[in-house]
Design a protein around this motif. Structure first.
Motif, short mmCIF file in Angstrom:
data_model
loop_
_atom_site.label_atom_id
_atom_site.label_comp_id
_atom_site.label_asym_id
_atom_site.label_seq_id
_atom_site.Cartn_x
_atom_site.Cartn_y
_atom_site.Cartn_z
N PHE A 85 1.09 29.61 16.64
CA PHE A 85 1.74 28.36 16.27
C PHE A 85 1.88 27.50 17.52
N PRO A 86 1.16 26.35 17.62
CA PRO A 86 1.31 25.50 18.80
C PRO A 86 2.76 25.04 18.96
N ALA A 87 3.17 24.83 20.20
CA ALA A 87 4.54 24.38 20.45
C ALA A 87 4.79 23.01 19.83
N VAL A 88 3.78 22.13 19.87
CA VAL A 88 3.89 20.79 19.30
C VAL A 88 2.69 20.55 18.40
N SER A 89 2.95 20.20 17.15
CA SER A 89 1.87 19.94 16.19
C SER A 89 2.12 18.62 15.48
N PHE A 90 1.05 17.84 15.31
CA PHE A 90 1.07 16.62 14.52
C PHE A 90 0.19 16.87 13.30
N LEU A 91 0.72 16.63 12.09
CA LEU A 91 -0.04 16.84 10.87
C LEU A 91 -0.28 15.52 10.16
N LYS A 92 -1.54 15.30 9.76
CA LYS A 92 -1.92 14.11 9.03
C LYS A 92 -2.64 14.53 7.75
N ALA A 93 -2.12 14.10 6.62
CA ALA A 93 -2.69 14.48 5.32
C ALA A 93 -4.07 13.89 5.13
N SER A 94 -4.85 14.52 4.26
CA SER A 94 -6.07 13.87 3.77
C SER A 94 -5.69 12.55 3.12
N GLY A 95 -6.61 11.59 3.13
CA GLY A 95 -6.29 10.25 2.68
C GLY A 95 -5.52 10.19 1.37
N TYR A 96 -5.96 10.93 0.35
CA TYR A 96 -5.34 10.79 -0.97
C TYR A 96 -3.91 11.29 -1.01
N GLN A 97 -3.46 12.03 0.03
CA GLN A 97 -2.10 12.56 0.06
C GLN A 97 -1.24 11.95 1.17
N ASP A 98 -1.71 10.89 1.82
CA ASP A 98 -0.94 10.36 2.95
C ASP A 98 0.11 9.33 2.56
N GLY A 99 0.19 8.98 1.27
CA GLY A 99 1.23 8.08 0.78
C GLY A 99 0.89 6.61 0.84
N HIS A 100 -0.28 6.25 1.33
CA HIS A 100 -0.69 4.85 1.50
C HIS A 100 -0.96 4.24 0.12
N ALA A 101 -0.19 3.22 -0.24
CA ALA A 101 -0.38 2.55 -1.52
C ALA A 101 -1.80 2.02 -1.65
N GLY A 102 -2.33 2.01 -2.86
CA GLY A 102 -3.67 1.54 -3.12
C GLY A 102 -4.65 2.67 -3.35
N TYR A 103 -4.53 3.74 -2.57
CA TYR A 103 -5.38 4.91 -2.78
C TYR A 103 -4.59 6.21 -2.85
N SER A 104 -3.38 6.21 -2.32
CA SER A 104 -2.48 7.36 -2.44
C SER A 104 -1.19 6.90 -3.12
N ASP A 105 -0.20 7.78 -3.18
CA ASP A 105 0.98 7.50 -3.99
C ASP A 105 2.07 8.52 -3.67
N PRO A 106 3.31 8.29 -4.11
CA PRO A 106 4.39 9.23 -3.80
C PRO A 106 4.20 10.63 -4.37
N LEU A 107 3.53 10.77 -5.49
CA LEU A 107 3.39 12.08 -6.12
C LEU A 107 2.37 12.94 -5.38
N ASP A 108 1.22 12.37 -5.01
CA ASP A 108 0.26 13.11 -4.19
C ASP A 108 0.86 13.43 -2.82
#
Length: 503
Positions: free
Chosen positions: A312-335
């Motif tokens: 487990f790295p001491a510091v990790s940054f996680l970024k979702a795949s596009g459809y799950q990142d919450g960005h309106a237009g292609y993602s959403d709160p449920l994904d």
């Protein structure tokens, strides 16, 4: 670790917290006793809003309105550097439909809630159920902001360096940069990183100078990594897509979106921390470690593999795949909810949970309405600034840039819109709302204070003036390893667990 999501203002997700409508057919939410209030949407703001009363908003001049769970798919609003400032209207916060509204027809919505008025929509705990439940059990802020105005790339860069000035190279024009007043450029919009094999060959690309927090972690020999969905170009998705075109179609938005989005990966903009060809780590054991070919840049799947292997790295940054990142237009709160809950449920099952802190933060507001004007942390005067009139963004001072020899640079008007921020950890305060002013670079400051003896990036980085996240924690918690909250990925509601004698 940081879960860095996309395009949500505070009021868009938490405006009526902790009061949910509990409409029929939606997951329910009932607040715990003594839940603190947030600086949210008051009765006056809901029924007599300044945006409703400003005729310059035209047909979009409406009060804030609730978006149901069935309305999880919405349009992407305008969230560029200048229009966001214009929506603030000098702090009156009353021109969102006019300058950032960009709507579409919503199922079952009245006509006046479509078009530019959609920007006034908000969700409650019947849709963003998981985030509201995390806020109940752990800690959240109602006073955290984008470091500057503008869309995803400036937000991502501010997260890791607090400095969008210092562009050293550009390709295909300078459409997303602005002159800084000292012969240099400041990044104010979405440009792809130079050299990334997935960057648009015809679109604007940039490289940045200066340092980021990854450089500091490397110097201190601290393990770290940025893990983004789709980064592994050797994988083949279920739909047959692979390479830079790996993609997933959201069942909610019905939009097919690339898993890996280059301008969401901040470390790719710096030569010192980039992995432009997406080289794979030589082994799971080397994930997070300096000197490996992957240079700390990985796929999301690598995070799960490393943690399961006890690395487990001491510091990790996680970024979702596009459809799950919450960005309106292609993602959403449920994904988005499915991704966040999956990650946190996974972490709570690990032996290292007792020593884990998760920050959920966002890159920008998407232009969604928020009623709270941001503190004036940094002034700017460029043709793209408009907070206090054309070409004007007033504040108490102006920070220097990477190569400005201590002189103030332009193009970093901030703070920007108010954004959600939560801390989920055995050491987080419980059912706590913090009011300390923080911004995206506060995450960098927290890393610096905990692993780097409070070393700062320098060169005009916002980390030097950022508020601390320490008030979201209580390091005197009894039995911290028992503080868990397992949620259902689909509904965001708590999953019943065997009784623990320590609660």
């Amino acid at each position: 670790m940081v879960i860095f999501q996309e395009n949500v203002s505070f009021d868009h997700y938490f405006g009526t917290y902790p009061n949910a409508a509990n409409a029929s057919g939606e997951p329910t939410f009932y607040a715990r006793p003594f839940t603190p209030k947030v600086n949210g949407l008051t009765t006056a703001l809901l029924t007599n809003n300044p945006n409703k009363n400003n005729s310059n908003n035209g047909t979009g001049a409406i009060n804030p309105f609730r978006l149901s769970r069935a309305q999880a798919a919405t349009a992407d609003q305008d969230h560029d550097y200048g229009p966001e400032q214009q929506a603030f209207n000098g702090g009156a916060m009353d021109l969102f439909p006019a300058f950032t509204g960009s709507g579409e027809t919503l199922p079952g919505a009245p006509a006046d809630e479509n078009g530019n008025g959609q920007v006034m929509g908000y969700y409650d705990g019947n849709t963003v159920t998981a985030l509201w439940n995390y806020a109940q059990r752990f800690a959240m802020s109602d006073n955290s902001y984008g470091t500057t105005f503008g869309p995803s790339t400036p937000g991502a860069i501010n997260l890791v360096s607090g400095q969008t000035n210092g562009v050293t190279q550009t390709l295909n024009g300078t459409a997303n940069e602005i002159a800084d007043g000292h012969g240099g450029l400041t990044l104010i919009s979405d440009a792809d990183p130079i050299g990334d094999v997935c960057s648009s060959p015809t679109g604007n690309q940039v490289q940045l100078g200066g340092k980021n927090v990854g450089d500091l972690l490397n110097n201190a020999h601290v393990t770290w990594g940025f893990f983004e969905g789709g980064f592994d170009l050797t994988q083949v998705n279920a739909n047959g897509t692979t390479g830079c075109k790996r993609s997933t179609t959201s069942a909610v938005t019905q939009t097919k979106k690339a898993d890996y989005i280059p301008h969401h990966q901040p470390f790719q903009y710096y030569a010192s921390t980039a992995n432009p060809t997406h080289v794979r780590p030589t082994s799971v054991a080397m994930i997070g470690h300096q000197g490996d070919a992957a240079n700390h840049q990985y796929d999301l799947n690598d995070f799960y593999s490393a943690v399961e292997a006890g690395n487990f790295p001491a510091v990790s940054f996680l970024k979702a795949s596009g459809y799950q990142d919450g960005h309106a237009g292609y993602s959403d709160p449920l994904d988005e909810q499915q991704f966040i809950v999956h990650v946190i449920n996974f972490l709570q099952q690990q032996k290292d949970w007792r020593d884990t802190a998760v920050v959920i933060a966002y890159d920008d507001s998407d232009g969604w309405y928020d009623h709270q004007a941001a503190p004036r942390a940094n002034a700017s005067a460029t043709t793209e600034d408009a907070l206090d009139g054309q070409g004007v963004c007033n504040a108490r001072g102006t920070l220097p840039g990477v190569n400005s020899k201590g002189q103030p640079v332009q193009g970093r008007c901030g703070y920007g819109p108010r954004l959600p921020l939560l801390v989920i950890s055995p050491w987080a305060r419980s059912n706590h709302v913090d009011h300390t002013v923080t911004d995206q670079s506060s995450v960098t400051r927290f890393i610096e204070d905990n692993w780097l003896r409070s070393e700062r990036i320098g060169g005009g980085s916002f980390d030097a003036v950022a508020g601390s996240l320490e008030h979201l924690f209580d390091f005197f918690q009894p039995f911290p390893e028992h503080r868990k909250l397992i949620l259902d990925e689909q509904t965001g509601e708590p999953v019943k667990q065997p009784h623990s004698p320590h609660g």
